[in-house]
Design a protein around this motif. Structure first.
Motif, PDB file in Angstrom:
ATOM      1  N   MET A  67      59.074  44.934  36.016  1.00  0.00           N
ATOM      2  CA  MET A  67      57.780  44.247  35.954  1.00  0.00           C
ATOM      3  C   MET A  67      57.589  43.320  37.154  1.00  0.00           C
ATOM      4  SD  MET A  67      56.261  45.392  33.291  1.00  0.00           S
ATOM      5  CE  MET A  67      57.135  46.938  33.588  1.00  0.00           C
ATOM      6  N   PHE A  68      58.646  42.650  37.545  1.00  0.00           N
ATOM      7  CA  PHE A  68      58.592  41.768  38.716  1.00  0.00           C
ATOM      8  C   PHE A  68      58.276  42.570  39.974  1.00  0.00           C
ATOM      9  CE2 PHE A  68      60.996  40.277  42.429  1.00  0.00           C
ATOM     10  CZ  PHE A  68      60.409  39.038  42.638  1.00  0.00           C
ATOM     11  N   ARG A  69      58.947  43.698  40.142  1.00  0.00           N
ATOM     12  CA  ARG A  69      58.737  44.519  41.339  1.00  0.00           C
ATOM     13  C   ARG A  69      57.345  45.128  41.334  1.00  0.00           C
ATOM     14  NH1 ARG A  69      60.435  43.450  45.748  1.00  0.00           N
ATOM     15  NH2 ARG A  69      62.459  43.002  44.776  1.00  0.00           N
ATOM     16  N   ARG A  70      56.847  45.481  40.157  1.00  0.00           N
ATOM     17  CA  ARG A  70      55.476  45.989  40.074  1.00  0.00           C
ATOM     18  C   ARG A  70      54.456  44.939  40.517  1.00  0.00           C
ATOM     19  NH1 ARG A  70      54.874  49.205  34.300  1.00  0.00           N
ATOM     20  NH2 ARG A  70      55.937  51.155  34.876  1.00  0.00           N
ATOM     21  N   GLY A  71      54.754  43.682  40.251  1.00  0.00           N
ATOM     22  CA  GLY A  71      53.858  42.629  40.715  1.00  0.00           C
ATOM     23  C   GLY A  71      53.738  42.623  42.227  1.00  0.00           C
ATOM     24  N   ARG A  72      54.860  42.817  42.906  1.00  0.00           N
ATOM     25  CA  ARG A  72      54.844  42.894  44.368  1.00  0.00           C
ATOM     26  C   ARG A  72      54.022  44.111  44.832  1.00  0.00           C
ATOM     27  NH1 ARG A  72      57.009  38.206  44.151  1.00  0.00           N
ATOM     28  NH2 ARG A  72      58.901  37.715  45.346  1.00  0.00           N
ATOM     29  N   TYR A  73      54.176  45.200  44.097  1.00  0.00           N
ATOM     30  CA  TYR A  73      53.432  46.418  44.434  1.00  0.00           C
ATOM     31  C   TYR A  73      51.928  46.159  44.346  1.00  0.00           C
ATOM     32  CZ  TYR A  73      52.590  51.468  44.655  1.00  0.00           C
ATOM     33  OH  TYR A  73      52.177  52.717  45.040  1.00  0.00           O
ATOM     34  N   ALA A  74      51.508  45.495  43.282  1.00  0.00           N
ATOM     35  CA  ALA A  74      50.097  45.200  43.091  1.00  0.00           C
ATOM     36  C   ALA A  74      49.572  44.283  44.192  1.00  0.00           C
ATOM     37  CB  ALA A  74      49.881  44.558  41.725  1.00  0.00           C
ATOM     38  N   GLU A  75      50.373  43.329  44.598  1.00  0.00           N
ATOM     39  CA  GLU A  75      49.956  42.407  45.660  1.00  0.00           C
ATOM     40  C   GLU A  75      49.631  43.163  46.941  1.00  0.00           C
ATOM     41  OE1 GLU A  75      52.857  39.320  46.191  1.00  0.00           O
ATOM     42  OE2 GLU A  75      52.763  38.709  44.097  1.00  0.00           O
ATOM     43  N   PHE A  76      50.491  44.105  47.298  1.00  0.00           N
ATOM     44  CA  PHE A  76      50.230  44.863  48.517  1.00  0.00           C
ATOM     45  C   PHE A  76      48.927  45.650  48.406  1.00  0.00           C
ATOM     46  CE2 PHE A  76      50.167  48.683  51.031  1.00  0.00           C
ATOM     47  CZ  PHE A  76      50.465  48.204  52.290  1.00  0.00           C
TER      48      PHE A  76
ATOM     49  N   ARG B 150      37.433  53.373  39.705  1.00  0.00           N
ATOM     50  CA  ARG B 150      38.541  53.588  38.774  1.00  0.00           C
ATOM     51  C   ARG B 150      39.655  54.379  39.442  1.00  0.00           C
ATOM     52  NH1 ARG B 150      36.724  56.851  34.356  1.00  0.00           N
ATOM     53  NH2 ARG B 150      38.833  56.572  33.546  1.00  0.00           N
ATOM     54  N   SER B 151      39.279  55.377  40.226  1.00  0.00           N
ATOM     55  CA  SER B 151      40.275  56.183  40.916  1.00  0.00           C
ATOM     56  C   SER B 151      41.015  55.352  41.967  1.00  0.00           C
ATOM     57  CB  SER B 151      39.593  57.386  41.572  1.00  0.00           C
ATOM     58  OG  SER B 151      40.516  58.126  42.337  1.00  0.00           O
ATOM     59  N   ILE B 152      40.286  54.561  42.720  1.00  0.00           N
ATOM     60  CA  ILE B 152      40.882  53.759  43.786  1.00  0.00           C
ATOM     61  C   ILE B 152      41.860  52.732  43.220  1.00  0.00           C
ATOM     62  CG2 ILE B 152      40.381  52.071  45.598  1.00  0.00           C
ATOM     63  CD1 ILE B 152      37.592  53.553  45.806  1.00  0.00           C
ATOM     64  N   LEU B 153      41.457  52.054  42.162  1.00  0.00           N
ATOM     65  CA  LEU B 153      42.296  51.004  41.591  1.00  0.00           C
ATOM     66  C   LEU B 153      43.323  51.545  40.601  1.00  0.00           C
ATOM     67  CD1 LEU B 153      39.717  48.100  41.133  1.00  0.00           C
ATOM     68  CD2 LEU B 153      41.282  48.554  43.041  1.00  0.00           C
ATOM     69  N   SER B 154      43.332  52.845  40.377  1.00  0.00           N
ATOM     70  CA  SER B 154      44.337  53.429  39.494  1.00  0.00           C
ATOM     71  C   SER B 154      45.730  53.322  40.092  1.00  0.00           C
ATOM     72  CB  SER B 154      44.017  54.894  39.194  1.00  0.00           C
ATOM     73  OG  SER B 154      44.229  55.706  40.342  1.00  0.00           O
ATOM     74  N   SER B 155      45.832  52.975  41.375  1.00  0.00           N
ATOM     75  CA  SER B 155      47.139  52.801  42.001  1.00  0.00           C
ATOM     76  C   SER B 155      47.882  51.587  41.452  1.00  0.00           C
ATOM     77  CB  SER B 155      46.974  52.644  43.513  1.00  0.00           C
ATOM     78  OG  SER B 155      46.209  51.488  43.818  1.00  0.00           O
ATOM     79  N   LEU B 156      47.167  50.682  40.806  1.00  0.00           N
ATOM     80  CA  LEU B 156      47.813  49.483  40.277  1.00  0.00           C
ATOM     81  C   LEU B 156      48.686  49.833  39.072  1.00  0.00           C
ATOM     82  CD1 LEU B 156      44.800  47.031  40.478  1.00  0.00           C
ATOM     83  CD2 LEU B 156      46.755  47.178  42.039  1.00  0.00           C
ATOM     84  N   PRO B 157      49.822  49.175  38.931  1.00  0.00           N
ATOM     85  CA  PRO B 157      50.700  49.457  37.797  1.00  0.00           C
ATOM     86  C   PRO B 157      50.037  49.068  36.478  1.00  0.00           C
ATOM     87  CG  PRO B 157      51.455  47.522  39.000  1.00  0.00           C
ATOM     88  CD  PRO B 157      50.371  48.141  39.826  1.00  0.00           C
ATOM     89  N   PRO B 158      50.417  49.725  35.381  1.00  0.00           N
ATOM     90  CA  PRO B 158      49.784  49.440  34.098  1.00  0.00           C
ATOM     91  C   PRO B 158      50.132  48.071  33.549  1.00  0.00           C
ATOM     92  CG  PRO B 158      51.624  50.927  33.793  1.00  0.00           C
ATOM     93  CD  PRO B 158      51.434  50.770  35.268  1.00  0.00           C
ATOM     94  N   ILE B 159      51.356  47.620  33.826  1.00  0.00           N
ATOM     95  CA  ILE B 159      51.838  46.310  33.389  1.00  0.00           C
ATOM     96  C   ILE B 159      52.678  45.747  34.533  1.00  0.00           C
ATOM     97  CG2 ILE B 159      53.083  45.015  31.622  1.00  0.00           C
ATOM     98  CD1 ILE B 159      52.915  47.475  29.819  1.00  0.00           C
ATOM     99  N   ALA B 160      52.510  44.472  34.818  1.00  0.00           N
ATOM    100  CA  ALA B 160      53.298  43.823  35.853  1.00  0.00           C
ATOM    101  C   ALA B 160      53.491  42.358  35.445  1.00  0.00           C
ATOM    102  CB  ALA B 160      52.606  43.911  37.212  1.00  0.00           C
ATOM    103  N   SER B 161      54.347  41.656  36.156  1.00  0.00           N
ATOM    104  CA  SER B 161      54.551  40.239  35.837  1.00  0.00           C
ATOM    105  C   SER B 161      54.776  39.447  37.100  1.00  0.00           C
ATOM    106  CB  SER B 161      55.741  40.070  34.879  1.00  0.00           C
ATOM    107  OG  SER B 161      56.949  40.398  35.534  1.00  0.00           O
ATOM    108  N   TRP B 162      54.436  38.171  37.005  1.00  0.00           N
ATOM    109  CA  TRP B 162      54.668  37.218  38.076  1.00  0.00           C
ATOM    110  C   TRP B 162      55.415  36.038  37.477  1.00  0.00           C
ATOM    111  CZ3 TRP B 162      50.664  40.535  38.014  1.00  0.00           C
ATOM    112  CH2 TRP B 162      50.360  41.212  39.198  1.00  0.00           C
ATOM    113  N   PRO B 163      56.730  36.165  37.309  1.00  0.00           N
ATOM    114  CA  PRO B 163      57.491  35.077  36.684  1.00  0.00           C
ATOM    115  C   PRO B 163      57.492  33.822  37.554  1.00  0.00           C
ATOM    116  CG  PRO B 163      58.956  36.740  37.598  1.00  0.00           C
ATOM    117  CD  PRO B 163      57.570  37.292  37.706  1.00  0.00           C
ATOM    118  N   ALA B 164      57.683  32.676  36.922  1.00  0.00           N
ATOM    119  CA  ALA B 164      57.759  31.432  37.652  1.00  0.00           C
ATOM    120  C   ALA B 164      58.922  31.485  38.653  1.00  0.00           C
ATOM    121  CB  ALA B 164      57.955  30.271  36.687  1.00  0.00           C
ATOM    122  N   GLU B 165      58.637  31.038  39.860  1.00  0.00           N
ATOM    123  CA  GLU B 165      59.677  31.109  40.914  1.00  0.00           C
ATOM    124  C   GLU B 165      60.046  29.711  41.357  1.00  0.00           C
ATOM    125  OE1 GLU B 165      59.103  34.342  43.849  1.00  0.00           O
ATOM    126  OE2 GLU B 165      57.158  34.568  42.901  1.00  0.00           O
TER     127      GLU B 165
END
Length: 290
Positions: free
Chosen positions: A247-256, A275-290
């Motif tokens: 989930m943490f790594r997916r958050g980085r993916y979404a940021e890019f 919808r097609s363009i933004l379908s690249s975003l992961p279904p679930i992601a997280s941004w834990p406190a750093e």
């Protein structure tokens, strides 16, 4: 039929065929996923045609929510029209004449299992007063233990992309590999999105056949190597800690994808299917406190 019309037709036919083959390969992996690890029935792609504007082309969006692939999108599009005034200066050949034609396939895969790498692939042809190909594929392992250049998954993926480049005189693996590393970089995190692959854009060597052959080879290479990597890892059980790392790594993916990806910008500014363009975003992601 003039030469460019013929080239467009050939490219469009290839991209349609590639979409179908990729969908079949992903569904085969769904069928093979062990019910001991994955709940439910094997997933199937939902195919949804869409239209751009009034008679300006469209595409076929394929979305999968399965037991092995938590989310996967494999999309075909063929669109034409005119670039907006503010976008013309950014596109080769569009400042003199804003008309364009673009066709291609884009793929994103977000597996359920953290041990199975996510992946992205895109191949396309664009025509303005100029014409070119672009595309590539990159691997995105979700866990640190897999995120090294020495790991066998990344080595095999790079070998497949190298072989694709060697299929055509237009291929330049070392250049495209570095291009991928530079492109899929998160400046604000000072880290890569994944473990790389190849990336190229605005490829027009003067030999259209060679450039087209390269683009086809990239699609074929991804079709061969990625399902093989999925099968290698999909039988590995995972823990809750593994899932949190994913989930943490997916958050980085979404940021890019939201901040830096030019394909996202191009699609949105040319009236593509949101919808097609933004379908690249992961279904679930997280941004834990750093």
């Amino acid at each position: 039929m003039d030469e460019m019309t013929d080239r467009k037709a050939r490219a469009s036919a290839w991209f349609r065929e590639l979409q179908e083959k990729l969908i079949a390969a992903f569904e085969a992996c769904e069928d093979e996923a062990s019910p001991e690890l994955y709940d439910g029935e094997p997933g199937r792609f939902r195919m949804e045609p869409w239209q751009r504007g009034e008679g300006q082309g469209g595409g076929r969006m394929g979305m999968l929510t399965g037991r092995l692939f938590e989310k996967a999108g494999i999309h075909f599009s063929e669109v034409f029209g005119e670039f907006s005034p503010e976008f013309r200066a950014q596109i080769p050949g569009a400042s003199e004449d804003p008309r364009f034609w673009a066709c291609g396939v884009s793929l994103i895969a977000h597996p359920m299992n953290p041990h199975v790498p996510a992946a992205h692939m895109n191949t396309r042809m664009v025509v303005t007063t100029e014409g070119w190909f672009g595309g590539g594929g990159d691997l995105n392992p979700m866990m640190d233990r897999y995120r090294t250049q020495e790991h066998e998954d990344t080595k095999d993926f790079h070998a497949a992309m190298k072989q694709a480049c060697e299929a055509s005189p237009s291929g330049d693996h070392e250049r495209f590999k570095v291009w991928c590393e530079e492109y899929f970089w998160l400046p604000h995190r000072e880290e890569p999105r994944g473990t790389g692959g190849i990336f190229y854009d605005r490829l027009d060597t003067g030999d259209w056949e060679a450039d087209f052959t390269l683009t086809q080879a990239v699609g074929k290479a991804f079709l061969d190597v990625y399902p093989a990597l999925v099968r290698r890892r999909m039988g590995t059980a995972w823990s809750e800690a593994d899932r949190e790392e994913q989930m943490f790594r997916r958050g980085r993916y979404a940021e890019f994808n939201l901040l830096y990806d030019r394909g996202t910008t191009f699609g949105l500014k040319t009236g593509g299917n949101v919808r097609s363009i933004l379908s690249s975003l992961p279904p679930i992601a997280s941004w834990p406190a750093e």
